[in-house]
Design a protein around this motif. Structure first.
Motif, PDB file in Angstrom:
ATOM      1  N   ARG A 116      -5.124  -2.262   4.133  1.00 24.10           N
ATOM      2  CA  ARG A 116      -4.310  -2.592   3.409  1.00 24.10           C
ATOM      3  C   ARG A 116      -2.574  -1.974   3.083  1.00 24.10           C
ATOM      4  N   SER A 127       0.938  -1.791   1.063  1.00 26.68           N
ATOM      5  CA  SER A 127       0.700  -2.095   0.636  1.00 26.68           C
ATOM      6  C   SER A 127       2.406  -1.667   0.287  1.00 26.68           C
ATOM      7  N   TYR A 172       2.333  -7.090   0.860  1.00 28.17           N
ATOM      8  CA  TYR A 172       0.835  -6.660   0.984  1.00 28.17           C
ATOM      9  C   TYR A 172       1.070  -6.714   3.524  1.00 28.17           C
ATOM     10  N   GLN A 205      -2.202  -6.697   5.224  1.00 26.00           N
ATOM     11  CA  GLN A 205      -4.014  -6.839   5.628  1.00 26.00           C
ATOM     12  C   GLN A 205      -3.998  -6.396   7.145  1.00 26.00           C
TER      13      GLN A 205
END
Length: 125
Positions: free
Chosen positions: A19, A21, A80, A82
């Motif tokens: 993930r 950020s 974000y 993912q």
């Protein structure tokens, strides 16, 4: 000015997840677009996923559809990405990008004025 700081990259084996950020700070706007781009050695920087705040549009590259999800936490001004079922071809430097007042084409890198420094993702087979 808008400052973008990416984090979350790393080295994983194929099939793994990460993930990413992107923390935004500075003179952010209520209407904007933000996205993730990546650049592998010897290749052009390409759009991975992006979103527009005003109309809710999202964009995913065909290569990540079904494996990637873009989202944001407005309270933290953080974007974000993912990424699941990572593949060796996902190996690249991943950049966060921001454009105040929105974008016409979310996937077009020239739409974005502000960029982070990038976070490296390396996927081994």
């Amino acid at each position: 000015q808008v400052q973008l700081v990416e984090s979350g990259g790393g080295s994983v084996q194929a099939g793994g997840s990460l993930r990413l950020s992107c923390a935004a700070s500075g003179n952010t706007y209520s209407t904007y677009c933000m996205g993730w781009f990546r650049q592998a050695p010897g290749k052009e920087r390409e759009g991975v996923a992006a979103m527009a705040s005003g109309d809710g549009r999202t964009y995913y590259a065909d290569s990540v559809k079904g494996r990637g999800t873009i989202s944001q936490d407005n309270a933290k001004s953080t974007l974000y990405l993912q990424m699941n079922n990572l593949k060796p071809e996902d190996t690249a430097l991943y950049y966060c990008a921001y454009e105040p007042l929105g974008c016409t084409v979310l996937s077009r890198r020239y739409e974005y004025h502000f960029w982070g420094q990038g976070t490296q993702v390396t996927v081994s087979s």
